[in-house]
Design a protein around this motif. Structure first.
Motif, PDB file in Angstrom:
ATOM      1  N   PHE A  30      -4.080   0.381  -2.979  1.00  0.00           N
ATOM      2  CA  PHE A  30      -3.042  -0.603  -2.699  1.00  0.00           C
ATOM      3  C   PHE A  30      -1.698   0.103  -2.521  1.00  0.00           C
ATOM      4  CE2 PHE A  30      -6.299  -2.347  -5.423  1.00  0.00           C
ATOM      5  CZ  PHE A  30      -6.650  -3.526  -4.781  1.00  0.00           C
ATOM      6  N   GLY A  31      -0.843  -0.497  -1.710  1.00  0.00           N
ATOM      7  CA  GLY A  31       0.499   0.039  -1.528  1.00  0.00           C
ATOM      8  C   GLY A  31       0.863   0.177  -0.064  1.00  0.00           C
ATOM      9  N   ASP A  32       2.129   0.452   0.150  1.00  0.00           N
ATOM     10  CA  ASP A  32       2.639   0.542   1.519  1.00  0.00           C
ATOM     11  C   ASP A  32       2.002   1.690   2.291  1.00  0.00           C
ATOM     12  OD1 ASP A  32       4.695  -0.304   3.533  1.00  0.00           O
ATOM     13  OD2 ASP A  32       5.303   1.791   3.256  1.00  0.00           O
ATOM     14  N   VAL A  83     -11.293  -3.892  -8.438  1.00  0.00           N
ATOM     15  CA  VAL A  83     -10.952  -5.307  -8.325  1.00  0.00           C
ATOM     16  C   VAL A  83     -12.200  -6.129  -8.603  1.00  0.00           C
ATOM     17  CG1 VAL A  83     -10.124  -7.116  -6.788  1.00  0.00           C
ATOM     18  CG2 VAL A  83      -9.183  -4.805  -6.615  1.00  0.00           C
ATOM     19  N   ILE A 102       0.102   5.780  -3.816  1.00  0.00           N
ATOM     20  CA  ILE A 102      -0.738   4.565  -3.803  1.00  0.00           C
ATOM     21  C   ILE A 102      -1.111   4.215  -5.243  1.00  0.00           C
ATOM     22  CG2 ILE A 102      -1.680   4.935  -1.492  1.00  0.00           C
ATOM     23  CD1 ILE A 102      -3.948   5.563  -4.404  1.00  0.00           C
ATOM     24  N   ASP A 144     -10.560  -0.036  -4.696  1.00  0.00           N
ATOM     25  CA  ASP A 144      -9.684  -0.155  -3.536  1.00  0.00           C
ATOM     26  C   ASP A 144      -8.341   0.525  -3.799  1.00  0.00           C
ATOM     27  OD1 ASP A 144      -8.981  -0.860  -0.988  1.00  0.00           O
ATOM     28  OD2 ASP A 144      -9.377  -3.003  -1.254  1.00  0.00           O
ATOM     29  N   VAL A 199      -1.096   2.597   2.336  1.00  0.00           N
ATOM     30  CA  VAL A 199      -2.341   2.116   2.939  1.00  0.00           C
ATOM     31  C   VAL A 199      -2.049   1.291   4.184  1.00  0.00           C
ATOM     32  CG1 VAL A 199      -4.437   0.759   2.548  1.00  0.00           C
ATOM     33  CG2 VAL A 199      -3.464   2.113   0.678  1.00  0.00           C
ATOM     34  N   ASN A 200      -1.087   0.380   4.070  1.00  0.00           N
ATOM     35  CA  ASN A 200      -0.735  -0.463   5.214  1.00  0.00           C
ATOM     36  C   ASN A 200      -0.216   0.368   6.390  1.00  0.00           C
ATOM     37  OD1 ASN A 200      -1.360  -2.698   3.641  1.00  0.00           O
ATOM     38  ND2 ASN A 200       0.729  -2.880   2.862  1.00  0.00           N
TER      39      ASN A 200
END
Length: 410
Positions: A353-355, A343, A338, A351, A357-358
């Motif tokens: 971010f990245g695949d 932000v 990640i 936070d 997390v999704n």
């Protein structure tokens, strides 16, 4: 005796605190208190001279003028009580000037009163509010000029009342000036220490609040440089949770009850993740997100997240036995790389971010209440330590079919 001492101490503190306001800054309060202390010391100085002159002279002018000057110094307290800070500081300075000039007229230069000019040079800088710093400069320079002129013209400054021995006058004036200087410096040091202690306490509160919002390293970067660089982490495990039928629950219970329930539950979750070495990231509505492996390389980041999830579910199970509202929670866990960062420029939000997390979010949504659903990646990391049962491949929106596992309960 102890009670009397305490009462005297309280009375003195009340005098010193006259005019203070809870809205004042530490600096403003310090200047005001020093002004009050200086006015009290000025009144004591003149009171001493009233007693000396009554016993040694028959001149009502000497003890009468000193009594009047003592009252002038006490007026400073009244002005501060009314909130007239600048006027109080000006009045204090003028009263001290009148005192010096009066002594020079009555007893002459040999009285040693010129030493008070040293106090007058310093006093404006410790009594005038910061907004009146120019006035402080002016009065201080005037005191310096007065001292120089007095010393240069000392042979011409003779007293009009010679009933007080010059030697005694010098001893009293110089001694009292020294004592007043000591008292003011001591008071300033105490007030400065208190201000520093207060600032340290406030700084600690601010730091604790910042560390509750951001990871420690990120918070330190922001404090020291005002910015933080996004960081890539190769091995992190993400934990997601949410509650079954939350939308329906929102519609049937009062908002304040809902907030109190979530605050209670998430408060315990915060304690759990801290206990097992997991970093809370954020809450969005009923969703709780946490991660392990952000601050440093953590070998057991996947196990840490599973342990946290197990404790959360155990807590809810016990809580449901005692509360009217029954909560059922889904848990999804996935591991991978990640990017983490802050932000925004205001109201910072840390936070991830990245695949990874999704995917963790999707795995959570495809789980079942009161069960921990993990990805194949996470399974590979924990299979030798934690019992799992395969769910087979499940269709995931935008990801295709993914192998998933439930954590078995012993």
């Amino acid at each position: 005796m102890l009670i009397d001492d305490k009462n005297d101490s309280r009375f003195f503190h009340k005098l010193v605190d006259i005019g203070t306001n809870k809205d004042f800054s530490n600096t403003e309060s310090r200047y005001l208190r020093v002004t009050n202390i200086a006015s009290i010391l000025g009144a004591i100085y003149n009171a001493i001279w009233v007693l000396i002159s009554i016993n040694l002279t028959d001149s009502p002018v000497i003890y009468g003028s000193n009594a009047l000057l003592g009252l002038m110094f006490l007026i400073v307290l009244i002005l501060n009580k009314k909130g007239w800070r600048v006027l109080a500081a000006i009045w204090l300075t003028i009263a001290s000037y009148i005192s010096v000039l009066l002594f020079l007229y009555l007893l002459g230069y040999t009285s040693g009163v010129a030493f008070i000019c040293f106090l007058q040079i310093i006093m404006p800088y410790i009594t005038f509010p910061r907004k009146s710093r120019k006035l402080a400069h002016g009065f201080s320079m005037l005191a310096c000029l007065t001292l120089i002129v007095t010393v240069v013209l000392q042979l011409s400054i003779s007293g009009h009342y010679n009933e007080v021995d010059p030697y005694l006058s010098q001893v009293v004036n110089i001694s009292i000036t020294g004592c007043i200087s000591l008292a003011l410096i001591w008071s300033m040091s105490v007030l400065l220490d208190r201000s520093e202690d207060s600032l340290i306490a406030e700084q600690k509160k601010t730091d604790n609040l910042l560390y509750n919002i951001l990871p420690v390293k990120v918070a330190r970067d922001l404090k020291e440089t005002g910015k933080t660089v996004p960081k890539r982490h190769k091995n992190v495990t993400i934990l997601f949770t949410d509650f079954k039928d939350f939308t329906e629950l929102v519609a049937r219970i009062p908002a304040i009850t809902l907030v109190n329930e979530l605050n209670d539950i998430f408060g315990r979750f915060d304690e759990i993740v801290e206990e097992v070495g997991v970093e809370k990231i954020e809450t969005i509505g009923d969703a709780y997100m946490a991660a392990s492996g952000l601050e440093e390389e953590v070998k057991n980041h996947a196990i840490n997240c599973i342990t946290a999830a197990q404790k959360m579910l155990s807590y809810l199970e016990e809580r449901n036995k005692k509360h009217e509202i029954k909560w059922q929670m889904r848990v999804g866990i996935h591991s991978g790389p990640i990017v983490a960062g802050v932000v925004g420029k205001k109201k910072f939000n840390y936070d991830l971010f990245g695949d990874t997390v999704n995917t963790a979010s999707r795995i959570e949504s495809l789980g079942e209440p009161d069960k921990i659903n993990i990805s194949e990646t996470t399974y590979r990391l924990v299979k030798n330590n934690i019992a799992c049962e395969s769910r087979g491949k499940i269709q995931v929106k935008g990801k295709g079919e993914l192998e998933m596992y439930f954590i078995k309960y012993s």
